[in-house]
Design a protein around this motif. Structure first.
Motif, PDB file in Angstrom:
ATOM      1  N   GLU B 190      -3.842 -76.984   1.309  1.00  0.00           N
ATOM      2  CA  GLU B 190      -4.666 -76.258   0.333  1.00  0.00           C
ATOM      3  C   GLU B 190      -4.529 -76.885  -1.060  1.00  0.00           C
ATOM      4  N   GLY B 192      -3.976 -79.986  -1.539  1.00  0.00           N
ATOM      5  CA  GLY B 192      -4.788 -81.192  -1.444  1.00  0.00           C
ATOM      6  C   GLY B 192      -6.244 -80.895  -1.701  1.00  0.00           C
ATOM      7  N   ARG B 193      -6.737 -79.826  -1.081  1.00  0.00           N
ATOM      8  CA  ARG B 193      -8.143 -79.477  -1.271  1.00  0.00           C
ATOM      9  C   ARG B 193      -8.442 -79.068  -2.706  1.00  0.00           C
ATOM     10  N   ARG B 194      -7.628 -78.196  -3.267  1.00  0.00           N
ATOM     11  CA  ARG B 194      -7.968 -77.649  -4.582  1.00  0.00           C
ATOM     12  C   ARG B 194      -7.790 -78.628  -5.719  1.00  0.00           C
TER      13      ARG B 194
END
Lengths: 439, 439
Positions: B190, B192-194
């Motif tokens: 998460e 990494g995504r944000r």
């Protein structure tokens, strides 16, 4: 750059990268579908603690509902190359269809207690490791500390007021865990909304400082919030503040709060003055860096309520419960169950499927009895593992406000059964031993 | 019972109850609109620390965008009677229109450093207390610990792998804070995504245990993830595992991971064996309960990378930065500014609006210079307060992935300017003194 709140409410990326690479390799190797049992346990309690309190279970069930790899999660994993296309296809269809059993939330636990077991394919279970551990490790750390505090406070209510000293979402979980472990209320509004907890609070020093005089501030507060409000006395001089407070609100003043200084001595002085002015029902709340030891030290002081902040949300010296999620059994190629465990000496664990029972002498707990895989059929005691998810069906009774209420009852009953030594705050051994029986 | 994930993405209820009751009383008294300055600072660093690292600032700006009392929040506050109808009307229109200045994220700080100042009406500023402190206290605790770890690691990369040991949303913030403070990557997807962070990971012990033999497990991993994967050696016997790993992947094997035992001795043994087999480029990663001291103790061992879990996400002994949010100045009835502060001796603070500058001798920082309200016009040094929100306009450059990159640069530059003593891990005094100048 502008859209930082993911529009997806998915919890699927609260996951460590390696869970998905293991999944990819197991799918390719044909081993991903082997039935597996993962178990959560703690190798030890935090230093010197007599018992721990399980919390976070209900939150896991709530988050499991939203553990879905929607287009947004798949796009992220594809664009960053975390896993290959067949794995993405598998994730897109992910629904947990296995069975989760565990200690009821609020239950006390000891070293080796099998707090949660996840039985499913390896693939379905391996991806839940981080989500499950995050919720259990944090919430259990808070509940375990909170239980010692509410125990030391006895009949006097404790309020959880530590939101500001931990991550904003952790704060909501901390409020929930503290209330499960005997706290009466929280300052956290989101926890009030999500879990139906009682929220409390009246004013801070800034409110007094905003006004030209303390008298104006107290008058403004009493005018708006009523005479049963709690006035904060220690912005300037406690004695003067107390006089002003009673002049403004009269003996019907609901309460006063002390947030600095020697709370024990001050509580005695303030109580005397309040009583002398006829304010016998005006309550005294204290709130300055309290922990279980400070609360115990105030047992003889005329304090009516405790507000606890930093130390409860950070686990009072043990900010994580250090629980682990380990594969303890899996089916082999031929379909039979195989107990498995890591061999490294420094992290010995007990492999195998387990049954857990608490044994008693009369109404007092005497032993955490763990059968690997099962205890003898006539073994006496209270079964500790309950069904939380059966074949993918989540038991909603453990979630939401109802889940919190059930956990509060479980906590009170389980703590009530422990031997007296469990309530000593000094460092010591677990209150009851953990004994393994191999069936 | 079933809808526990609020459908509203609002952050407005990450707030303590008393902020809204103060608001109600101030609105009724006509004092809510007084211009006010709230300041965030720490009275001291965690015990023995030489400096702290500011983190969480970007997240505050991201959450400020969503700090809105929508119908859902208003309904909750109305149904529970937290505040009265005029206050609900005021909240429904809430938009922060003030100015926030602060230390740039990644900056180092010292006792008394004015990390953030919020200038607005009392009403607009008082309700942000908990949101601001939660983000700063947790993220700063993690970044401050991470900076010591990345410093001790020198050129060797550190990976943040502690998600499982903290609340699932705190884990995302921890990954972000660690990367700001010099970590190279995280296991948290998460995050990494944000924030566009690099995520890493290959396999756990459970993957080896899933398979009938270690050889099968290693082969499955290498087949699927490639020869440049990292194999975990200590499920059974490290020596045997190493032989098997090289037999399967050859000298092109990317890396091996050691997760238990005496890491220093093992690293030497494993390096020798790898070299003897021609696997000179195969990297060694170690990952067992590391903190800054363990990393420092491994400086002479042939280790290529560190994976740090529990200790970084729990602030390495200081799980909160203990920052406070205090009203330091407000306008009086007649419109002039008044410096305010609480008088209680045990919690002395410095009232008044402040200017902060770091002073240097050549390129080395010598002093945290704080002017109350301002430093002399010709005062030399680097200004530390930057505009984050001006008249309600959020500067997006401090948010999202770009904000993280800027904060990484700020951290590296600011740490690079500190005197050598800052990098000692032993307990000691702050690396530079904080000096107040009254203008």
């Amino acid at each position: 750059m502008s859209d930082l709140t993911p529009s997806s409410p998915s919890t699927a990326l609260f996951t460590d990268h390696y869970e998905l690479t293991m999944l990819q390799a197991a799918l390719a190797a044909g081993t991903a579908q082997r039935r597996s049992v993962f178990e959560v346990f703690g190798r030890r309690l935090p230093h010197g603690r007599r018992y721990g309190v399980v919390a976070g279970t209900g939150r896991i069930l709530e988050m499991l509902r939203d553990f879905r790899f929607t287009g947004e999660e798949i796009d992220f994993l594809r664009s960053t190359g975390v896993v290959d296309a067949p794995t993405l296809d598998w994730l897109a269809d992910y629904r947990f269809s296995g069975t989760i059993r565990g200690y009821a939330e609020g239950e006390v636990y000891f070293p080796g207690s099998p707090l949660l077991s996840v039985e499913s394919s390896f693939a379905e279970g391996v991806v839940l490791e981080t989500l499950i551990l995050s919720a259990l490790n944090y919430d259990t750390a808070v509940a375990s500390a909170a239980s010692r505090m509410s125990g030391a406070a006895g009949d006097r209510p404790c309020a959880e007021m530590g939101s500001r000293r931990t991550h904003e979402a952790a704060a909501v979980a901390a409020a929930r865990a503290a209330v499960i472990a005997g706290f009466a209320s929280t300052s956290n509004l989101e926890a009030g909304r999500r879990y139906g907890l009682r929220t409390i609070g009246t004013s801070a020093h800034s409110f007094t400082l905003l006004h030209d005089t303390e008298r104006q501030a107290f008058a403004a507060q009493v005018d708006s919030l009523g005479k049963d409000t709690i006035l904060l006395l220690d912005t300037y001089d406690v004695d003067t503040a107390l006089d002003t407070a009673i002049e403004i609100a009269g003996p019907e003043l609901g309460g006063v709060r002390l947030d600095s200084g020697d709370l024990g001595i001050q509580a005695h002085e303030v109580r005397e003055k309040l009583d002398a002015r006829g304010a016998r029902n005006t309550k005294i709340t204290v709130t300055s860096d309290l922990d279980e030891y400070a609360i115990a030290a105030l047992q003889a002081a005329p304090v009516d309520a405790y507000g606890v902040g930093t130390r409860v949300v950070t686990g009072s010296g043990a900010p994580t419960a250090s629980l682990v999620y380990k594969l303890v059994a899996r089916q082999g190629a031929e379909g039979t169950w195989v107990s498995v465990e890591k061999a490294s000496k420094s992290k010995a664990s007990h492999g195998g499927i387990k049954q857990a029972v608490r044994s008693y002498d009369g109404s007092i707990a005497t032993e955490e009895s763990i059968g690997v895989p099962a205890l003898p059929a006539d073994f006496d005691g209270r079964a500790l593992l309950v069904d939380l998810v059966v074949d993918g069906e989540i038991d909603d009774a453990f979630t939401g406000a109802e889940g919190v209420r059930r956990a509060q009852v479980r906590h009170a009953e389980s703590v009530g059964e422990l031997p007296r030594s469990a309530h000593r705050l000094q460092d010591g051994e677990p209150a009851i031993p953990t004994v393994y029986y191999s069936g």
